[in-house]
Write an enzyme that holds these catalytic residues in place. Structure first.
Site, mmCIF file in Angstrom:
data_model
loop_
_atom_site.group_PDB
_atom_site.id
_atom_site.type_symbol
_atom_site.label_atom_id
_atom_site.label_comp_id
_atom_site.label_asym_id
_atom_site.label_seq_id
_atom_site.Cartn_x
_atom_site.Cartn_y
_atom_site.Cartn_z
ATOM 1 N N PRO A 295 0.817 -1.211 0.000
ATOM 2 C CA PRO A 295 0.000 0.000 0.000
ATOM 3 C C PRO A 295 0.858 1.271 0.000
ATOM 4 O O PRO A 295 1.935 1.302 0.607
ATOM 5 C CB PRO A 295 -0.790 -0.105 1.307
ATOM 6 C CG PRO A 295 0.051 -0.974 2.184
ATOM 7 C CD PRO A 295 0.914 -1.831 1.316
ATOM 8 N N ARG A 297 -0.967 4.918 -0.962
ATOM 9 C CA ARG A 297 -1.959 5.947 -0.653
ATOM 10 C C ARG A 297 -2.583 5.777 0.738
ATOM 11 O O ARG A 297 -2.693 6.743 1.492
ATOM 12 C CB ARG A 297 -3.080 5.899 -1.694
ATOM 13 C CG ARG A 297 -4.119 7.000 -1.547
ATOM 14 C CD ARG A 297 -5.333 6.725 -2.444
ATOM 15 N NE ARG A 297 -4.932 6.359 -3.771
ATOM 16 C CZ ARG A 297 -4.732 7.222 -4.773
ATOM 17 N NH1 ARG A 297 -4.930 8.505 -4.565
ATOM 18 N NH2 ARG A 297 -4.351 6.803 -5.956
ATOM 19 N N ARG A 332 -2.907 16.231 -8.765
ATOM 20 C CA ARG A 332 -3.986 15.233 -8.848
ATOM 21 C C ARG A 332 -5.293 15.784 -9.429
ATOM 22 O O ARG A 332 -5.899 15.103 -10.265
ATOM 23 C CB ARG A 332 -4.236 14.565 -7.488
ATOM 24 C CG ARG A 332 -3.022 13.777 -6.985
ATOM 25 C CD ARG A 332 -3.343 12.920 -5.760
ATOM 26 N NE ARG A 332 -4.239 11.839 -6.111
ATOM 27 C CZ ARG A 332 -5.519 11.805 -5.817
ATOM 28 N NH1 ARG A 332 -6.077 12.765 -5.106
ATOM 29 N NH2 ARG A 332 -6.271 10.804 -6.207
ATOM 30 N N CYS A 364 -0.482 29.463 -15.565
ATOM 31 C CA CYS A 364 -1.153 29.812 -16.827
ATOM 32 C C CYS A 364 -1.649 28.572 -17.559
ATOM 33 O O CYS A 364 -1.174 28.240 -18.650
ATOM 34 C CB CYS A 364 -0.210 30.626 -17.700
ATOM 35 S SG CYS A 364 0.347 32.093 -16.847
HETATM 36 C C1 PLP Z 1 1.452 2.332 -7.285
HETATM 37 C C2 PLP Z 1 1.683 0.935 -6.879
HETATM 38 C C3 PLP Z 1 1.369 0.528 -5.572
HETATM 39 C C4 PLP Z 1 0.728 1.436 -4.566
HETATM 40 O O1 PLP Z 1 -0.553 1.808 -4.920
HETATM 41 P P1 PLP Z 1 -1.483 2.573 -3.859
HETATM 42 O O2 PLP Z 1 -2.749 2.774 -4.572
HETATM 43 O O3 PLP Z 1 -0.800 3.850 -3.513
HETATM 44 O O4 PLP Z 1 -1.628 1.683 -2.685
HETATM 45 C C5 PLP Z 1 1.647 -0.772 -5.224
HETATM 46 N N1 PLP Z 1 2.210 -1.634 -6.099
HETATM 47 C C6 PLP Z 1 2.519 -1.288 -7.373
HETATM 48 C C7 PLP Z 1 3.117 -2.268 -8.288
HETATM 49 C C8 PLP Z 1 2.264 0.014 -7.794
HETATM 50 O O5 PLP Z 1 2.563 0.369 -9.050
#
Ligand code: PLP
Length: 437
Positions: A295, A297, A332, A364
């Protein structure tokens, strides 16, 4: 994500109530982990990123507790790309997390933060020979291979270096994660992973290749996933694949379940962690493999905010609130139409009349817009606002577009704010540029 959330826009009080790391005090205004944001803005200026160590620890502990509740020994590898600041990485290192990286730069950052090479997983569709060589040379723990071509390349490099590459094949389970199109990764049409139909032959091939040790399977179906349903489908497919490989007398020791755990950007709850853990136990819990998750995010998103000041309010047919933060800091909304809560720091503004406004930056580009038609009080010049849940995929995506120096960042821990990135002096913008004679 704007296209997934279907509830009404929460008001300021609802945004605040859904975020226990924040508090509002009549005298001091909005605080994050007990530190008044006014004090941070006074000391460090704006725009400034504010991260909370207490929130990071609490979120990591909640995920661990959910796995423990199901008696699941799942190892957590923090996805470095969500926020790669050394101060953040070292928090996770101290908590005992491994790291999931997608470039050699991230690998070296994680190493710099003290993460053991053996505790690092390297994912991504395009790892260069040079990157693989560096990672193998330092003893990386796991390489998630995403194609037959990459497997051949890796075998060649490992053989030349006289080492064995610990390899996991990333399977594309062809499952719709039900998330925004730009952050879904587990559909057959996406560039990621190896089609399930091709896994058995490639796995057998990997097991026979010199310089390769085939350890198991990985999958990662997307980001900001709020329901266990896509996970249940993908993990069931992974379990079937593990059994099919074992039927072929192939050894499978590792199952990397990926990341993607979603958070509540409005006032909705994020992923139900107990249900997520139960899904893992039900689908892959009895395979006798080493389980891991990646994880990003979930661990850092709500643990950070972007503190900004209003430069001015401009009234045309609409009201525009122009901040001193812009899309070069937080991409984002421009990139994914992402929705971020915006809270004023001044408590009086919670109770004054609200009208619709677009909250924008000074860049801009019309895409430089943080919120459209948001109900907000009058926000005179100098008013401070917090852009919520910006600890993940915030500062890491920053640029210096429009020659805007990098914002400062601070880490709050135990009621104190410490500077972790100084504001960039403007002359540093061109310090490494060369003008030919
Ligand atoms: C981006 C990514 C994650 C993390 O994703 P989250 O949505 O931030 O938890 C985990 N594994 C891989 C392979 C990724 O590319």
């Amino acid at each position: 994500m704007a296209d997934v959330y279907t509830g009404a826009e929460p008001d300021l009080a609802a945004l605040l109530a859904a975020r226990p790391a924040f508090s509002m005090n009549v005298r001091e205004g909005l605080s994050f982990e007990s530190v008044p944001l006014n004090a941070i803005a006074d000391q460090f200026g704006t725009p400034v990123w504010v991260y909370g160590a207490g929130s990071i620890r609490a979120r990591f502990a909640a995920l661990k507790a959910a796995f423990a509740g199901e008696n699941l020994p799942v190892h957590i590898h923090y996805a470095v790309k969500a926020n790669d600041h050394l101060a953040i990485l070292s928090q996770f290192q101290r908590l005992g997390a491994g790291a999931d990286v997608v470039s050699i730069g991230e690998f070296l950052r994680a190493r710099q933060a003290g993460v053991a090479a053996a505790d690092i997983v390297y994912s991504g569709v395009g790892k260069s020979a040079e990157e693989l060589e560096t990672a193998l040379g330092q003893g990386i723990g796991q390489i998630n291979v995403e194609s037959a071509e990459e497997l051949e390349m890796l075998s060649g490099i490992a053989t030349r270096l006289g080492v064995t590459a610990p390899v996991v094949l990333r399977m594309n389970p062809d499952v719709d994660a039900g998330t925004h199109a730009k952050i879904t990764t587990g559909l057959a049409e996406n560039k990621f992973g190896i089609a399930a139909a091709d896994i058995p032959a490639l796995y057998a091939h990997a097991a026979s290749l010199p310089g390769i040790r085939a350890l198991g399977l990985a999958l990662h179906i997307g980001s900001q996933i709020l329901s266990t349903e896509p996970y249940a489908k993908a993990y069931a497919k992974a379990a079937d694949m593990v059994r099919a490989l074992r039927d072929q007398r192939l050894s499978v020791e590792v199952l990397d379940l990926g990341g993607g755990i979603g958070i509540g950007y409005h006032d909705e709850p994020g992923m139900n962690l107990a249900a997520f853990a139960a899904t893992i136990r039900r689908t892959v819990g009895d395979l006798g493999v080493r389980l891991m998750v990646e994880p990003g995010r979930y661990l850092v998103g709500p643990a950070g905010l972007l503190l900004a000041s209003v430069i001015l309010q401009k009234r045309t047919q609409k009201r525009f609130v122009v901040l001193d933060a812009a899309m070069n800091e937080l991409m984002r909304p421009a990139l994914y139409e992402a929705w971020h809560g915006i809270l004023p720091v001044d408590p009086a503004l919670f109770h004054t009349a609200q009208t619709q406004a677009d909250v924008v930056g000074p860049i801009c580009e019309s895409a430089d817009c943080f919120a459209q038609d948001r109900a907000l009080p009058d926000l005179p010049p100098g008013t401070r606002v917090a852009l919520l849940d910006t600890g993940a995929y915030g500062a890491v995506m920053s640029s210096a577009y429009n020659a805007r120096p990098r914002a400062a960042s601070v880490l709050v821990d135990g009621g104190k704010a410490v500077l972790i990135t100084p504001r960039q002096p403007p002359q540093d913008l061109w310090a490494d540029e060369i003008v030919p004679a």
